[in-house]
Every structure is written in structure tokens, then in C-alpha cells.
Design a protein around this motif. Sequence first.
Motif, PDB file in Angstrom:
ATOM      1  N   ALA A  47       0.897  -1.634  -0.583  1.00 57.71           N
ATOM      2  CA  ALA A  47       0.528   0.299  -0.175  1.00 57.71           C
ATOM      3  C   ALA A  47       1.247   1.504  -0.176  1.00 57.71           C
ATOM      4  N   GLY A  48       2.027   0.941   0.905  1.00 58.31           N
ATOM      5  CA  GLY A  48       2.610   2.033   0.805  1.00 58.31           C
ATOM      6  C   GLY A  48       3.645   2.646  -1.090  1.00 58.31           C
ATOM      7  N   LEU A  49       3.644   1.756  -0.564  1.00 53.75           N
ATOM      8  CA  LEU A  49       4.699   1.747  -2.398  1.00 53.75           C
ATOM      9  C   LEU A  49       3.686   2.182  -3.726  1.00 53.75           C
ATOM     10  N   THR A  50       2.308   1.678  -3.766  1.00 51.72           N
ATOM     11  CA  THR A  50       1.131   2.043  -4.193  1.00 51.72           C
ATOM     12  C   THR A  50       0.855   3.762  -4.176  1.00 51.72           C
ATOM     13  N   LEU A  51       0.902   3.761  -3.083  1.00 50.84           N
ATOM     14  CA  LEU A  51       0.363   5.589  -2.863  1.00 50.84           C
ATOM     15  C   LEU A  51       1.522   6.101  -3.384  1.00 50.84           C
ATOM     16  N   ILE A  52       2.853   5.539  -2.820  1.00 54.01           N
ATOM     17  CA  ILE A  52       3.856   7.077  -3.284  1.00 54.01           C
ATOM     18  C   ILE A  52       3.881   6.905  -5.152  1.00 54.01           C
ATOM     19  N   CYS A  53       3.866   5.935  -4.508  1.00 52.56           N
ATOM     20  CA  CYS A  53       3.969   5.900  -6.583  1.00 52.56           C
ATOM     21  C   CYS A  53       2.431   6.365  -7.549  1.00 52.56           C
ATOM     22  N   THR A  54       1.393   6.458  -6.898  1.00 54.34           N
ATOM     23  CA  THR A  54      -0.142   6.766  -7.679  1.00 54.34           C
ATOM     24  C   THR A  54       0.584   8.857  -7.178  1.00 54.34           C
ATOM     25  N   ILE A  55       0.809   8.963  -6.303  1.00 55.26           N
ATOM     26  CA  ILE A  55       0.444  10.513  -5.898  1.00 55.26           C
ATOM     27  C   ILE A  55       1.875  10.982  -6.682  1.00 55.26           C
ATOM     28  N   VAL A  56       2.950   9.804  -7.626  1.00 53.74           N
ATOM     29  CA  VAL A  56       3.802  11.094  -8.621  1.00 53.74           C
ATOM     30  C   VAL A  56       3.468  10.600  -9.583  1.00 53.74           C
ATOM     31  N   LEU A  57       2.325   9.958  -9.870  1.00 54.50           N
ATOM     32  CA  LEU A  57       2.465   9.486 -10.852  1.00 54.50           C
ATOM     33  C   LEU A  57       0.830  11.205 -11.392  1.00 54.50           C
ATOM     34  N   MET A  58       0.432  11.383  -9.865  1.00 52.61           N
ATOM     35  CA  MET A  58      -0.737  12.441 -10.229  1.00 52.61           C
ATOM     36  C   MET A  58      -0.836  13.705 -10.079  1.00 52.61           C
TER      37      MET A  58
END
Length: 171
Positions: A47-58
Motif C-alpha cells: 500500500a505504501g509503495l502503491t500510494l507513493i507511486c500513485t501520488i507521484v503519477l498524479m
Amino acid sequence: MSQPYGQPGDPNQGYGAMPPAPPEYSSGPIPRPGTVTTAAVLAFVQAGLTLICTIVLMIGLGAISGAIDDAESIGGVEVNEGALAGLWILAIVGLVGGGLLIWGGVKALSGTAGQILVIAAGLQILLCLIWLVAFEGGIVSILLAVMPIITLVMALGGPAKQFEASRSGRA
């Protein structure tokens, strides 16, 4: 007349009825297995990795979207707005998936809803496959799929099912 051991007192009665079986004994909830703890911890890390990648993507998508509003191309490269919309959808699904992983990990630790963790891990595997196939995500997508696969296997294992059943009274 004395009866030898193991012989009935009256030869016409036989040994008598069998005593009733003891009631089924359940010691209540079983302690949480290590596989459940491991699955939950892997879910939190994923979840942490996904949220970090998603926030950078956004953040990147927001910058690109703002630049597209000002011009039709960025640095001479035309941006496909359909692909941009697809990336926004994947980013939103990533946020939802990260939230589900956290929720599923917490629920799995309490032994109340392992199915949420299974759904969240399945969603993460699907997201990794989409990134791998559609956007040629390469080794990063493969590496990010490892933890949800392990989480899924552990959450569907026997000890996890027994733990959840003991918490819900279905043991």
C-alpha cells in the motif's frame, strides 16, 4: 463368586451402553498465525509503495494536464488525451487499491474479513499486469506484483482460514 477383571457382572446384560461422547471442545479463538501477520505487513508495504507511486503519477499528470491546457503539445510532442485519461483512471484505481490494502491488512490482523485482503491483493496484481502489458512497465511492474501474489497465497492458506473462522465462531 468373584468376577475377573474385564468381565460383566451379569452374563445376560453384556457390557451395557456405551457412555456418551464428550461434548465437542473448542478452545475459542486461536492465536493469529504468522502467515496472517506476514500477509498484513506485506499489504501495508505494498500500500505504501502503491500510494507513493500513485501520488507521484498524479503530480506528473496534473502538470501535464495543466501544460496541455496552455498548448496543444509539450516540447513539440503532442500528448494523446485518451492515454492521459487512461492514466488518470489508473491513478484513481491505485489510490483505491492502496486504501483497500490498508483496510484489508487491518481486518486480516483482527481476523474479521480476510476477503477484503484477497480482493485488494487481486486488484494490485491486475494493476501490475495492466502496467506491464499496456505501458511496458517492465521489471518494476513484475517486482511490484510479487508482494500481492505472496499476500494472496498467504491470505488464502489454511492457517488464515482457520484463524478467521475461529474469530467468527465458525470453528
